[in-house]
Motif scaffolding. Structure first.
Motif, PDB file in Angstrom:
ATOM      1  N   UNK A  89      10.909  46.251 -11.645  1.00 43.27           N
ATOM      2  CA  UNK A  89      12.189  46.841 -12.079  1.00 43.27           C
ATOM      3  C   UNK A  89      12.590  46.396 -13.491  1.00 43.27           C
ATOM      4  N   UNK A  90      11.829  45.482 -14.069  1.00 45.74           N
ATOM      5  CA  UNK A  90      12.127  45.052 -15.436  1.00 45.74           C
ATOM      6  C   UNK A  90      13.117  43.887 -15.483  1.00 45.74           C
ATOM      7  N   UNK A  91      13.474  43.490 -16.694  1.00 40.06           N
ATOM      8  CA  UNK A  91      14.388  42.382 -16.931  1.00 40.06           C
ATOM      9  C   UNK A  91      15.379  42.783 -18.009  1.00 40.06           C
ATOM     10  N   UNK A  92      16.358  41.900 -18.267  1.00 38.86           N
ATOM     11  CA  UNK A  92      17.368  42.235 -19.274  1.00 38.86           C
ATOM     12  C   UNK A  92      18.043  41.007 -19.859  1.00 38.86           C
ATOM     13  N   UNK A  93      18.701  41.209 -20.999  1.00 37.46           N
ATOM     14  CA  UNK A  93      19.447  40.158 -21.705  1.00 37.46           C
ATOM     15  C   UNK A  93      20.832  40.697 -22.016  1.00 37.46           C
ATOM     16  N   UNK A  94      21.853  39.874 -21.758  1.00 39.76           N
ATOM     17  CA  UNK A  94      23.232  40.281 -22.050  1.00 39.76           C
ATOM     18  C   UNK A  94      23.896  39.241 -22.940  1.00 39.76           C
ATOM     19  N   UNK A  95      24.782  39.689 -23.799  1.00 34.24           N
ATOM     20  CA  UNK A  95      25.546  38.789 -24.678  1.00 34.24           C
ATOM     21  C   UNK A  95      26.895  39.427 -24.947  1.00 34.24           C
ATOM     22  N   UNK A  96      27.864  38.580 -25.265  1.00 36.45           N
ATOM     23  CA  UNK A  96      29.198  39.102 -25.529  1.00 36.45           C
ATOM     24  C   UNK A  96      30.100  38.032 -26.140  1.00 36.45           C
ATOM     25  N   UNK A  97      31.204  38.466 -26.683  1.00 35.10           N
ATOM     26  CA  UNK A  97      32.193  37.571 -27.273  1.00 35.10           C
ATOM     27  C   UNK A  97      33.577  38.049 -26.835  1.00 35.10           C
ATOM     28  N   UNK A  98      34.427  37.070 -26.494  1.00 27.59           N
ATOM     29  CA  UNK A  98      35.792  37.389 -26.052  1.00 27.59           C
ATOM     30  C   UNK A  98      36.790  36.504 -26.786  1.00 27.59           C
ATOM     31  N   UNK A  99      38.010  36.998 -26.930  1.00 26.17           N
ATOM     32  CA  UNK A  99      39.042  36.267 -27.675  1.00 26.17           C
ATOM     33  C   UNK A  99      40.402  36.648 -27.113  1.00 26.17           C
ATOM     34  N   UNK A 100      41.271  35.627 -27.015  1.00 24.02           N
ATOM     35  CA  UNK A 100      42.621  35.851 -26.517  1.00 24.02           C
ATOM     36  C   UNK A 100      43.552  36.156 -27.681  1.00 24.02           C
ATOM     37  N   UNK A 101      44.176  37.294 -27.630  1.00 23.11           N
ATOM     38  CA  UNK A 101      45.105  37.705 -28.676  1.00 23.11           C
ATOM     39  C   UNK A 101      46.526  37.324 -28.256  1.00 23.11           C
ATOM     40  N   UNK A 102      47.087  36.312 -28.972  1.00 26.48           N
ATOM     41  CA  UNK A 102      48.438  35.856 -28.656  1.00 26.48           C
ATOM     42  C   UNK A 102      49.466  36.837 -29.195  1.00 26.48           C
ATOM     43  N   UNK A 103      50.363  37.239 -28.333  1.00 21.65           N
ATOM     44  CA  UNK A 103      51.420  38.173 -28.716  1.00 21.65           C
ATOM     45  C   UNK A 103      52.776  37.498 -28.594  1.00 21.65           C
ATOM     46  N   UNK A 104      53.778  38.108 -29.173  1.00 14.04           N
ATOM     47  CA  UNK A 104      55.131  37.573 -29.066  1.00 14.04           C
ATOM     48  C   UNK A 104      55.471  36.506 -30.080  1.00 14.04           C
ATOM     49  N   UNK A 105      54.596  36.275 -31.069  1.00 14.21           N
ATOM     50  CA  UNK A 105      54.883  35.263 -32.101  1.00 14.21           C
ATOM     51  C   UNK A 105      54.746  33.835 -31.627  1.00 14.21           C
ATOM     52  N   UNK A 106      53.794  33.594 -30.712  1.00 16.04           N
ATOM     53  CA  UNK A 106      53.616  32.234 -30.189  1.00 16.04           C
ATOM     54  C   UNK A 106      53.201  31.246 -31.277  1.00 16.04           C
TER      55      UNK A 106
END
Length: 429
Positions: A89-106
Motif C-alpha cells: 500500500x506504500x508509505x508516506x511523510x507528513x509535515x506541518x506548522x501551527x501557530x496560535x494567533x492572539x486576539x483581543x490585544x493580549x
C-alpha cells in the motif's frame, strides 16, 4: 600663710597643669577623614541593601522583554507505513506548522502592564534611597554625638583624676580629711566607668556606619568631619504638605499602582477573548502497488483553523480579581496620601519642639553651668566650700553639656525626619 600658698600651688598644679593620660581617641588615630558628602556618596555606591534593591529594576525590565514575546510556532513531522511489504500500500511523510494567533490585544496589554511595573519599580527604589539617605544621616549624627559625649566624659574623668591626685597630696599635708580624699578618688573611678560606657557607644555607632558603607570592621575608625549644627530653618506647614505630595516617591508609586490595576483589568478582559489556531501542512504518499487498488504517488496540502471552546469564561475569577484590585489600589493611594500628611505634621511639630530646646541652651544655660563649676572650684581651692559641692557642680555641668549635645542631636534628627517626610533634601554637615 606659707602653708596656704603651698597648698594652693599644689592644687593648681595637679588640677589644671599636670597632664593625665586618658583614653580619648585622638585625631591622629582616627584615619582616614570621612566627611558627610563623601559618606553619602559611598553609601549610595556601596550599600548592599540598596544594591540588592536596584536589581529589581533589571528584573522588571527583563519581565518587560518577556511580555512582548509572541507565541512560539509548533512544527510537526510524521512518517507512516501502510504495510508496503505485505499489502504493497506504500508509505508516506507528513509535515506541518501551527501557530496560535492572539486576539483581543493580549500582547499589548501584557506590555502595558510590564512597562508600568518598570516605572513603579523605579519609584520604589527611589523611595528606598530616600529612607536610606535619612537613616545614613541619622547614623552619621549619632556617631558625631557619641564622640562629643565621650569627650565630655573623658574630660570630666581627667579633671576628677587630677582633683583626686591633688587631694592625695593635700591629705599628706594634713589640709583635708581622709574621707574627702577617698571621696574624690571614688568619684574619679566612677567617672572612669562612664568613660568605658561612652567608648562602647562610640564603637557601636561606628560599627553601624561601617554596615551602611558595606565595609568590614576596621582597626582604625574614620574621623568624621562636621558637627551637630545644621542651621536654623523656617518652614510653613501648608507648604510642606504640598511639597510632600509633589515630591514623595511612595505617593507616586501608589498612583502607579492605580495605573497598573487598570492595566491588569484590561489584560483580564483581553485574556477572555478567544484565540485562533492556524495550521498549514503537507502530506506525501508513495506509490501503492496493491493488485486490487493500485494508486500513483501524490502530495496533499492542508490548511486549517482551530477555535477553542472558552468554557472558562463562565467563571470570571480573573476579571473580578482585577476589578477588586482597582478598588484596593484606590484605597491604598488614599491611605498613602493621608499617611504623608500625618507624617509631615508630626515631623513639623517635633522639629519646632526641638528648636525651642536648642534656644534654651543658646540663652546661656551652658555658660551658667560652667561659671558655677568654676566658682565652686575656686572656693574649694580657698577652703571655703566642700568637696561634695564641687562634685555636685561637676555633675551638673556634665549633665548640662550632655543635654546640650542631646538637644543638638534631637534638633538635627528632627530636621532629617522632617525632610524625609517632605521628600526634600538640603542637609549638609
Amino acid at each position: 600663710m606659707k602653708n596656704r600658698i603651698k597648698l594652693y600651688v599644689v592644687f593648681v598644679f595637679y588640677v589644671w597643669v599636670l597632664p593625665v593620660k586618658g583614653q580619648t581617641i585622638s585625631p591622629d588615630t582616627l584615619t582616614p577623614v570621612l566627611d558627610y558628602r563623601t559618606f553619602l556618596k559611598e553609601v549610595a555606591a556601596r550599600n548592599m541593601a540598596y544594591a540588592a534593591e536596584q536589581y529589581n529594576i533589571q528584573l522588571a525590565e527583563a519581565n518587560l522583554l518577556s511580555a512582548g514575546i509572541f507565541p512560539d510556532p509548533e512544527v510537526e513531522v510524521g512518517l507512516f507505513d501502510n504495510a508496503q511489504r505485505r499489502m504493497k500500500m506504500g508509505y508516506g511523510v507528513s509535515s506541518g506548522i501551527s501557530w496560535t494567533m492572539e486576539l483581543g490585544g493580549k500582547r499589548r496589554a501584557r506590555v502595558d502592564v510590564a512597562q508600568n511595573e518598570v516605572e513603579l519599580t523605579k519609584l520604589m527604589v527611589e523611595d528606598f534611597f530616600r529612607h536610606l539617605r535619612a537613616d545614613a544621616t541619622l547614623a552619621y549624627l549619632r556617631a558625631i554625638h557619641s564622640g562629643l559625649v565621650l569627650h565630655v566624659q573623658e574630660d570630666s574623668y581627667q579633671q576628677l583624676l587630677r582633683l583626686a591626685q591633688a587631694d592625695s597630696v593635700r591629705l599628706r599635708l594634713g589640709s583635708i580629711t581622709q574621707v574627702d580624699a577617698r571621696q574624690s578618688k571614688l568619684e574619679a573611678r566612677t567617672m572612669r566607668n562612664e568613660v568605658f560606657a561612652a567608648e562602647a557607644d562610640q564603637q557601636a555607632a561606628y560599627a553601624h556606619l561601617l554596615l551602611l558603607l558595606g565595609r568590614e570592621e576596621q582597626e582604625s575608625l574614620p574621623l568624621l568631619e562636621g558637627d551637630l549644627q545644621v542651621g536654623a530653618r523656617t518652614f510653613m506647614l501648608p507648604t510642606l504638605v504640598l511639597e510632600a505630595q509633589d515630591n514623595r516617591a511612595d505617593l507616586k508609586a501608589a498612583l502607579g499602582s492605580k495605573h497598573i490595576s487598570h492595566k491588569m483589568l484590561q489584560l483580564a478582559k483581553a485574556n477572555r477573548v478567544i484565540d485562533l489556531g492556524v495550521s498549514v501542512g503537507m502530506e506525501y504518499n508513495a506509490e501503492a502497488r496493491n493488485e486490487m487498488a493500485p494508486s500513483p504517488s501524490f502530495t496533499a496540502v492542508q490548511a486549517g483553523v482551530s477555535i477553542p471552546l472558552k468554557f472558562s469564561n463562565r467563571r470570571p475569577g480573573e476579571l473580578r480579581a482585577a476589578q477588586y484590585g482597582i478598588l484596593q489600589a484606590e484605597k491604598k493611594y488614599e491611605l498613602v496620601e493621608l499617611t504623608i500628611k500625618t507624617e509631615v505634621r508630626q515631623a513639623f511639630y517635633t522639629y519646632q519642639a526641638a528648636a525651642k530646646q536648642v534656644e534654651q541652651f543658646n540663652a546661656g544655660l551652658l555658660e551658667d553651668a560652667k561659671a558655677i563649676l568654676d566658682g565652686k572650684v575656686y572656693s574649694y581651692q580657698r577652703g571655703e566650700t566642700s568637696l561634695l559641692e564641687v562634685l555636685d557642680a561637676q555633675r551638673t555641668y556634665n549633665g548640662v553639656q550632655q543635654s546640650f549635645y542631646q538637644a543638638l542631636y534631637d534638633y538635627a534628627a528632627a530636621l532629617v525626619e522632617l525632610e524625609r517626610a517632605t521628600g526634600i533634601w538640603d542637609i549638609d554637615l
